[in-house]
Scaffold this active site. Structure first.
Site, PDB file in Angstrom:
ATOM      1  N   GLU A   1      -2.075  -4.514   5.045  1.00 10.40           N
ATOM      2  CA  GLU A   1      -0.865  -3.724   5.180  1.00 10.40           C
ATOM      3  C   GLU A   1      -0.695  -3.180   6.602  1.00 10.40           C
ATOM      4  O   GLU A   1      -1.618  -2.561   7.146  1.00 10.40           O
ATOM      5  CB  GLU A   1      -0.881  -2.583   4.154  1.00 10.40           C
ATOM      6  CG  GLU A   1       0.323  -1.651   4.196  1.00 10.40           C
ATOM      7  CD  GLU A   1       1.635  -2.358   3.965  1.00 10.40           C
ATOM      8  OE1 GLU A   1       1.729  -3.160   3.022  1.00 10.40           O
ATOM      9  OE2 GLU A   1       2.582  -2.114   4.747  1.00 10.40           O
TER      10      GLU A   1
ATOM     11  N   THR B   1       6.559  -6.491   3.160  1.00 13.26           N
ATOM     12  CA  THR B   1       5.436  -7.199   2.527  1.00 13.26           C
ATOM     13  C   THR B   1       5.918  -8.409   1.726  1.00 13.26           C
ATOM     14  O   THR B   1       5.323  -9.493   1.796  1.00 13.26           O
ATOM     15  CB  THR B   1       4.662  -6.287   1.544  1.00 13.26           C
ATOM     16  OG1 THR B   1       4.384  -5.052   2.168  1.00 13.26           O
ATOM     17  CG2 THR B   1       3.363  -6.933   1.104  1.00 13.26           C
TER      18      THR B   1
ATOM     19  N   HIS C   1      -0.371   2.192   4.887  1.00 14.48           N
ATOM     20  CA  HIS C   1       1.085   2.063   4.813  1.00 14.48           C
ATOM     21  C   HIS C   1       1.705   3.350   5.346  1.00 14.48           C
ATOM     22  O   HIS C   1       1.164   4.434   5.127  1.00 14.48           O
ATOM     23  CB  HIS C   1       1.498   1.843   3.346  1.00 14.48           C
ATOM     24  CG  HIS C   1       2.941   1.475   3.157  1.00 14.48           C
ATOM     25  ND1 HIS C   1       3.964   2.374   3.317  1.00 14.48           N
ATOM     26  CD2 HIS C   1       3.513   0.291   2.834  1.00 14.48           C
ATOM     27  CE1 HIS C   1       5.119   1.760   3.094  1.00 14.48           C
ATOM     28  NE2 HIS C   1       4.881   0.496   2.808  1.00 14.48           N
TER      29      HIS C   1
ATOM     30  N   ASP D   1       0.526  -8.121   7.454  1.00 14.14           N
ATOM     31  CA  ASP D   1       1.803  -8.500   6.814  1.00 14.14           C
ATOM     32  C   ASP D   1       3.015  -8.273   7.714  1.00 14.14           C
ATOM     33  O   ASP D   1       3.962  -9.061   7.704  1.00 14.14           O
ATOM     34  CB  ASP D   1       1.969  -7.836   5.434  1.00 14.14           C
ATOM     35  CG  ASP D   1       2.087  -6.308   5.460  1.00 14.14           C
ATOM     36  OD1 ASP D   1       1.793  -5.684   6.509  1.00 14.14           O
ATOM     37  OD2 ASP D   1       2.469  -5.740   4.410  1.00 14.14           O
ATOM     38  N   HIS D   2       2.998  -7.205   8.519  1.00 17.65           N
ATOM     39  CA  HIS D   2       4.133  -6.884   9.405  1.00 17.65           C
ATOM     40  C   HIS D   2       3.734  -5.696  10.263  1.00 17.65           C
ATOM     41  O   HIS D   2       2.653  -5.139  10.083  1.00 17.65           O
ATOM     42  CB  HIS D   2       5.402  -6.567   8.596  1.00 17.65           C
ATOM     43  CG  HIS D   2       5.164  -5.547   7.507  1.00 17.65           C
ATOM     44  ND1 HIS D   2       4.966  -4.217   7.763  1.00 17.65           N
ATOM     45  CD2 HIS D   2       5.051  -5.691   6.160  1.00 17.65           C
ATOM     46  CE1 HIS D   2       4.759  -3.573   6.634  1.00 17.65           C
ATOM     47  NE2 HIS D   2       4.782  -4.442   5.632  1.00 17.65           N
TER      48      HIS D   2
END
Ligand code: GP9
Ligand code: MN
Length: 405
Positions: A37, A81, A196, A256-257
């Site tokens: 994450e 995600t 996150h 993921d990003h």
């Protein structure tokens, strides 16, 4: 076959790359993808207050059986995600707006779980959040997953939760018996959650390094939760070894990003020691990618790539031929592939140039100097062409026609 799909095929044929010596190197092995994450590549080998942020990943990168890609970008858009999941399983881009997981869950696709089913694989996703978040429960059927272990399969109490829910360490702990119960070979994805936004931890024991001191809380907390996630990965890796789920498995750890948006450029200037122009902003879209498997010949890979390339990379490692599959990416281990990446905002990165789609500014890749003239005209156009074709496939549900030849 629809003429639109033929147009896509013709385009993709022109950028095909033959697999190299890694083809089939992991034949028949299990696949464990770990979605890290919000992890950006700049934290790799970074120290804050004298301590490594990701000691486990830093070691793993140097392992003789690890391939580490340091020029690997995410392609995600608003679907975050879920976009990364879609991109990785299909080698198609997410959409320019919205999340394809929610808008196009009824499409016909040819995702990796379905392809591997033919090879005798079972597939599963592990995630501690509600199964309906991002419409996953519906989309995973479309992608062909056999099993989705979600919040209701875990023991989730306040004591072991923070922010979105179950913390990464107990998440992985509880996942081990579930993996052991799967029929082999398996294709699985584990989606972490603790690192996150807004990057909070609620127990002293989880805070393994100090926060930074920029005065921007988001940035300052980011390193601490990244450190926590890294610890969870270490424990997971060890548990997989103890559970005898290691030696026949390929691990794919990927970010993921981004986790830190451009709203935090002031603090990021302090962290990176340089002003965050569109050039640096685009470089910050790199996420870690580590492919590890016992026996695999490891090395550091400089090739420029992105999440769109993972499907062909994984399938080729497994030795699964997919000549007729519609894939916008290319095998990251193919010796003759084009070294480039296209981002969802229209940016494109090649060995020579970096085109920032948002500002329209063209940079020399290596020096980061702005360049005048037409150097990036092709990049801008190529990015648009590719994104538009992928969008056509998704909006038009064109894979419905893939078997009509
Ligand atoms: C939610 C988790 C986070 O279940 O995957 O999603 P994000 O906000 O990063 O897209
Ligand atoms: Mn995410």
């Amino acid at each position: 076959e629809s003429s639109e799909l033929s147009e896509v095929r013709n385009y993709l044929n022109s950028k095909k790359a033959e697999p190299g010596e890694y083809f089939g190197e992991a034949e028949g092995k299990n696949v464990v993808l770990v979605s890290m994450e919000s992890l950006q590549n700049f934290v790799i080998n970074k120290k804050v207050n004298g301590k490594e942020v990701t000691p486990f990943l830093n070691d793993l990168i140097n392992d003789k059986n690890s391939l580490y890609f340091n020029n690997f970008y995410h392609n995600t858009g608003q679907g975050k995600t879920s976009d990364s999941e879609f991109i990785i399983d299909n080698s198609l881009y997410g959409l320019p707006r919205g999340a394809v997981f929610t808008t196009n869950a009824g499409n016909e696709l040819n995702a990796t779980p379905n392809i591997l089913k033919e090879e005798g694989y079972t597939s599963a996703v592990f995630h501690g959040n509600h199964d309906s978040f991002w419409n996953r429960d519906v989309m995973y059927e479309t992608l062909g997953y056999d099993r989705f272990f979600s919040k209701k399969d875990y023991n989730v109490t306040d004591d072991i939760s923070v922010n979105y829910g179950l913390k990464d360490i107990p998440f992985f702990e509880q996942s081990i018996p579930m993996v052991q119960g799967l029929e082999e070979p398996y294709y699985t994805r584990f989606i972490t959650l603790t690192h996150h936004y807004p990057f909070t931890l609620n127990k002293e024991e989880d805070k393994m390094i100090d926060q930074t001191n920029t005065g921007d809380g988001t940035v300052d907390r980011y390193f601490q939760t990244a450190r926590y996630m890294d610890e969870s990965l270490k424990k997971f890796f060890e548990s997989m070894k103890d559970a005898d789920e290691y030696k026949d498995t390929v691990f794919v750890f990927y970010g993921d990003h981004y986790g830190i948006s451009e709203n935090h450029n002031r603090a990021m200037k302090e962290i990176m020691g340089t002003e965050i122009r569109p050039y640096e902003h685009t470089q910050l879209q790199r996420v870690p990618l580590i492919i590890h498997s016992p026996g695999l010949e490891g090395k550091k890979m400089e090739t420029i790539g992105s999440q769109i390339d993972l499907k062909p990379t994984i399938l080729n490692l497994l030795g699964v031929k997919t000549e007729n599959d519609i894939q916008f990416g290319t095998d990251l281990l193919a010796p003759d592939r084009e070294s480039d990446a296209i981002l969802r905002d229209g940016s494109m990165i090649t060995e020579d140039y970096l085109y920032d789609g948002e500002s329209g500014i063209c940079y020399d890749h290596d020096s980061g100097e702005e360049v005048e003239g037409t150097h990036c005209d092709d990049l801008k156009e190529d990015a648009q062409t590719e994104l538009n074709l992928s969008d056509k496939v998704v909006y038009g549900d064109l894979l419905r026609f893939k078997d009509e030849e």
